[in-house]
Enzyme design. Structure first.
Site, mmCIF file in Angstrom:
data_model
loop_
_atom_site.group_PDB
_atom_site.id
_atom_site.type_symbol
_atom_site.label_atom_id
_atom_site.label_comp_id
_atom_site.label_asym_id
_atom_site.label_seq_id
_atom_site.Cartn_x
_atom_site.Cartn_y
_atom_site.Cartn_z
ATOM 1 N N GLU B 139 0.850 -1.192 0.000
ATOM 2 C CA GLU B 139 0.000 0.000 0.000
ATOM 3 C C GLU B 139 0.885 1.241 0.000
ATOM 4 O OE1 GLU B 139 -3.485 -0.195 2.354
ATOM 5 O OE2 GLU B 139 -3.666 1.974 2.580
ATOM 6 N N ARG B 140 0.611 2.115 -0.962
ATOM 7 C CA ARG B 140 1.426 3.330 -1.113
ATOM 8 C C ARG B 140 2.897 2.989 -1.286
ATOM 9 N NH1 ARG B 140 -3.042 5.834 -2.513
ATOM 10 N NH2 ARG B 140 -4.549 5.940 -0.845
ATOM 11 N N GLU B 265 -10.652 4.568 9.219
ATOM 12 C CA GLU B 265 -10.835 4.236 7.799
ATOM 13 C C GLU B 265 -11.377 2.825 7.599
ATOM 14 O OE1 GLU B 265 -6.998 5.162 6.053
ATOM 15 O OE2 GLU B 265 -7.519 7.267 5.874
ATOM 16 N N ARG B 298 -2.258 3.588 16.919
ATOM 17 C CA ARG B 298 -2.213 4.770 16.043
ATOM 18 C C ARG B 298 -3.338 5.759 16.361
ATOM 19 N NH1 ARG B 298 -2.543 4.098 10.636
ATOM 20 N NH2 ARG B 298 -0.801 5.391 9.965
ATOM 21 N N ASP B 344 -2.652 14.228 6.877
ATOM 22 C CA ASP B 344 -2.131 12.968 6.349
ATOM 23 C C ASP B 344 -0.905 13.163 5.471
ATOM 24 O OD1 ASP B 344 -1.907 10.289 5.850
ATOM 25 O OD2 ASP B 344 -3.443 10.242 4.306
ATOM 26 N N GLU B 372 4.095 9.140 -0.637
ATOM 27 C CA GLU B 372 2.718 9.125 -1.121
ATOM 28 C C GLU B 372 2.292 10.470 -1.699
ATOM 29 O OE1 GLU B 372 -0.098 7.884 1.827
ATOM 30 O OE2 GLU B 372 -1.838 8.212 0.526
ATOM 31 N N GLU B 487 7.338 21.570 -2.980
ATOM 32 C CA GLU B 487 6.255 22.373 -2.404
ATOM 33 C C GLU B 487 5.853 23.501 -3.343
ATOM 34 O OE1 GLU B 487 7.246 24.507 1.170
ATOM 35 O OE2 GLU B 487 5.151 24.480 1.869
#
Lengths: 655, 655
Positions: B139-140, B265, B298, B344, B372, B487
């Site tokens: 994942e990611r 989630e 978490r 996130d 990510e 950025e």
């Protein structure tokens, strides 16, 4: 244990008028046999019997000597009906005509002859053999799995295919392409090593007068044949196609032909070899010609890797730019298959200018019964009114042939909305789209209201219910204006493609705005729309014949519902309706949701009048339709309020 | 044939200073054995030999009696170096410290003692056992497959895991969680029936001082244990966890503990039983306590089904609202694992107010090495400067402890960016993120420039190249400001989440604007940003201690780079920089792309100075980074020009 399969428009009750009478079937052949089986089934159910020899019967179905075609004649006198046809197919259609008429078939009336206006009435199934990692078993399918394929194999359950064929025959469809136009590795092999699986399907469809077609890969000579080229002018390539066709016809003597998506969205095509689409189509057509097969060559060709910064390229122009110059170059057994609009089955598009632009080419018009952009069979959206508008449109202007007439040369095709869902189409009311497609392919001028009434009578058998009139009016209410309702709460004024990327369900105003797909609306703080005029825009409007080119060219004459397709206008622009664009957006979005709420209530009131399973499934769909319609309303309204700064004239809540 | 695996920061040349000298290793134990193997390898390569007995050596690595911890002392005199440590782990870290120093390790210098500031320096692998239909094997993950799992099974190739462990030891990492925090069906079983597969991995990691952890499902007692509840206060549930822990420790005696994503989630958690997160965490902690194991609980808890119309809910507030009231309720062996920002892992977020809000709770700070939201290892983006800002931030204001100090209680954790890619991290320059994470976990105050220099020396061995200074300065140039560059061309001024939905790569200004994920920017024709002030907004700013709450509360004192995170302002608002918001957007987006172009050129000029495979891979990534940066620039600039109507002051092209 199998699930119960919904009878759709052939519930047992629909057979009563036939089955409760004496019936005679005269003639021989596969399709006459099908008629005989149908009659036996009906009579077995309702107590009367099939009579033989020369005995008189209430209904006589008779194959006449000589003649051809799929038409039939119905004569009615003295409570007796006689159907005469020159072919088994005609007799089968005549039989289903009697079923549709029910009791009325036996009332006195003048003799009438029916012939299909279009010889080819076809469903394209975008069914994959393998489950595609993104698109699944059926590309753009919203009705469960495929009727033909499952996890890489033929399903085998051919009973269901036969029932499907029967339903399609009852609405006039006579051709099916059994796999996705995007031909992946396994699907490509249907043409060669796996043709037996196609033959098994063809065998079941044949008894209902349906010919089987196959979508093939233009690269098949390379991919399957091991050649180093698929150049359509290369002798080895032509020979490969000839041999492939011979093997196909050995397995399926009445095979219909190939469907080809070439040079489109990544599919291979003749461009790779510097050849034209005519070269490509004709190479395949040559292989099919000895057997009477046809190539359906799709005109859905455009640059799907467009740069959104490039304002000079217009996807709407692409098919006309590509194909209009090729008129007269296609072989007789090539049909150019054209999507009804220039983009891609949006809720509202103008009619594609390609359709009228190739007078010396056989053109088929492609519709989309599967509701990719029209609610994905979670929303009730009867598409026949949209299709009727297309079919009645006259590309050459007043007095010139209609789209329906032009399609007489090539046919009418719809991407199927059916799958292995117990209701066939996910949303039971979406059955009407399948039914109406078949009927419009038979008669492009058929009246929507009559088709709807006919379908209601067959499917819901109101006379057998406790409140026939309430049932009829309820069903008319929820379906009659459903396309208009859907249009109201989704993308406004013909602008299109405000859907979520990829799956295309639900709103995303900017979802395709900076994409490579050529689908933009250019909304900013001042206005919205695509300038496709000749004077100041992409020139797309000039692809039409004069009458339409002029109509679309000017903001003053362009119909409101297509305004943003053809023009970029300020939010304050006043429509022919008298409303500004921005107020139209707000108003229609509030109205659209209100109409869904009203339809949901009507549907709720029909509990007890329709089969419980159907009622429950549709009720569940309305929950989702309403949720989604509210999401559309709120996102569209919020987006345009944020962009324009113009408040709603009626002060309603915009978030 | 296996691919050649990149040596990352341990190329053979890095061992020359050790291997070309006499070395002695004194002591016993697994990790001393590892040091001995390392030394033997280095000496074998560069011709010198390991000496035994009491012979004097250029380098002596000595395990001292008594003591604990992972620190070591380095004494240097007369061209000889002596490393002393109380544990094998300390000796191993001391050895790699010598490797880092290279020749300098043998120059005279005062004795120095090094101890890790944080006891837990951990990587979380979001690796799935089964390939997830959407998220894939990792994942990611942007570095190929998993190092541990493949298509539902343990990979078996444990050699690579051992090499991975060695690289991690060389930068100070001492813990790994081997599976995704989203625990699916197969992954859940790692805790029970498949614990042997975890033990195999642990065996390989142990020799490099790394303890293995496991992400577990809170619902395990139901899913695996067959109980009818996972209520953490139910005796059967607690007993189930006790027995599960006992079996885990029977297989892995030095097992580190559990990582739990609960009520987040869609993952199960204590809320289903009306219990608090403290109840939930403590139940698992009780099972681990007898063995010295830890629960990493978490804090990433929020409503991921938010209604975008609801302006009162603020996802940024959620973790603090949930967890701050629980301070003091967690067991000693529970660590609350908090993402560094409140949302996130965006390119720019304020430091999460949760980190400073639970003084009586052990807090670990979670970073994301896998890129990510920072270019997915197709863009060069050295994250250490961002992490340093986080670690140096003082939640309680001037004089209060830094985040790095607070994390001393729980640890520093990063989501790993490594996979089975030959370069480990997809983008070879992303190796620096992994390296720098380990080093910052050892010393949160470490200087970015020094870390970068250290990594360059190890990885690229400039002295062995034909132009050491050009190589060094080139690498500093392409990585030094790479986060700032990233950025600039992506989402402006802290607004975040202008990424494509789902995969999160590339721009989509409105992609998350009407979503259920709580990620909005509220851009309209007048302005942009989220009002999170106490006075007029969501009140998030007030979750900080006074000094920061006041700073963020006011537009006048809020730092420019976070302005749109905390405030909704007009496009004409003048930043502290003197530019308007809209002009800042245009300027930074043009600058960002120019900086990528410059970096690409610098990289091109390093051809011949770095390993050809690395050069080619990075060059290929720069092509994509530049393409994507231009896409960001153009979409962002077009969007805001369309929205604001304000032209660029410098008249540059905005589409």
């Amino acid at each position: 244990m199998g699930e119960t399969i919904d009878p759709a428009w052939l519930p047992d009750e629909a057979l009563r008028a036939v089955g409760a009478r004496t019936v005679r079937v005269d003639g021989d052949g596969v399709l006459v046999g099908t008629v005989r089986d149908e009659v036996a089934r009906a009579c077995g159910m309702f107590g009367e019997s099939v009579v033989g020899g020369s005995e008189p019967a209430d209904l006589t179905l008779r194959l006449a000597e000589g003649g051809s075609g799929e038409g039939f004649t119905l004569e009615r006198a003295g409570r007796r009906a006689v159907v005469t046809a020159s072919t088994g197919a005609g007799l089968l259609y005549g039989y289903f005509h009697v079923v549709r008429l029910g009791k009325a078939a036996f009332a006195d009336a003048p003799a009438e002859t029916h012939r299909p206006a279009l010889a080819l009435r076809m469903l394209d199934h975008w069914d994959n053999v393998d489950v595609h990692p993104v698109m699944g078993q059926v590309e753009r399918g919203y009705a469960g799995g495929s009727l033909f394929w499952q996890n890489g194999r033929a399903r085998g359950e051919l009973d269901r295919v036969r029932v499907y064929g029967r339903l399609l025959a009852a609405c006039g469809i006579n051709a099916i392409s059994v796999n996705n136009v995007n031909v992946h590795a396994s699907e490509a092999r249907l043409l060669t090593g796996r043709i037996g699986e196609v033959a098994d399907i063809a065998r079941e469809l044949r008894v209902h007068g349906i010919r089987t077609h196959l979508a093939v890969s233009f690269a098949a000579p390379v991919v399957l044949g091991g050649l180093d080229t698929a150049d359509p002018l290369d002798g080895r390539v032509r020979e490969w196609w000839r041999q492939a066709a011979a093997r196909v016809y050995a397995a399926i003597p009445d095979f219909g032909g190939f469907v080809v998506k070439a040079d489109s969205e990544g599919q291979p095509g003749p461009f790779a070899y510097g050849r034209s689409h005519a070269d490509g189509a004709n190479a395949l057509a040559g292989a099919l010609a000895p057997y009477g097969g046809t190539v359906h060559w799709r005109a859905f060709v455009y640059d799907h890797r467009q740069d959104w910064r490039d304002r000079t390229t217009d996807r709407a122009r692409a098919a006309h730019d590509q194909f209009a110059p090729l008129d007269g170059q296609f072989a007789d057994n090539v049909v150019l298959q054209v999507k009804h609009g220039p983009i891609d089955f949006q809720t509202r598009e103008p009619v594609s200018p390609v359709i009228g632009a190739l007078p010396r080419t056989r053109v088929a018009v492609e519709l989309q019964a599967t509701q990719e952009y029209t609610g994905q069979q979670r929303h009730a959206c009867a598409l026949a009114p949209m299709w009727s508008e297309v079919l009645r449109f006259r590309p050459g202007g007043e007095g010139a042939p209609s789209v329906g007439e032009i399609a007489g040369g090539g046919g009418l095709v719809a991407v199927s909305n059916a799958g292995d869902d117990p209701f066939w189409t996910g949303h039971p009311l979406a059955q009407f789209n399948l039914y109406a497609f078949g009927r419009l392919a038979w008669d492009p001028d058929a009246d929507f209201g009559q088709l709807l009434a006919e379908w209601i009578e067959l499917t819901f058998q109101p006379e057998a219910s406790s409140d026939p009139e309430r049932l009829r009016s309820g069903l008319r209410a929820v379906l009659g204006g459903s396309w208009a309702t859907y249009e109201k709460y989704t993308a406004p004024l013909g602008v299109g493609f405000m859907v979520q990327p990829g799956h295309h369900y639900g709103p995303s105003v900017e979802g395709y705005e900076y994409s490579p797909w050529g689908t933009y609306h250019f909304a900013d703080r001042d206005g919205i729309g695509v300038d496709r005029s000749r004077a100041t825009g992409t020139g797309y409007a000039a692809q039409y014949e004069k009458a339409w080119a002029e109509t679309y060219e000017s903001v003053d004459t362009c119909p409101d519902e297509l305004l943003l397709f053809f023009h970029h206008v300020p939010y304050g622009h006043v429509l022919h309706s008298g409303r500004t664009v921005i107020q139209h957006i707000y108003d229609t979005h509030f109205e659209g949701v209100e109409e869904v709420e009203a339809a949901q209530q009507v549907w709720a009131s029909l509990g007890g009048l329709v089969r419980p399973g159907v009622h429950a499934r549709v009720s569940e769909r309305y929950e989702e339709q309403l949720r989604c319609a509210r999401e559309w309303r709120d996102q569209i309204n919020s987006y345009f309020l944020r962009a324009s700064g113009v408040p709603d004239a009626h002060g309603r809540t915009i978030h």
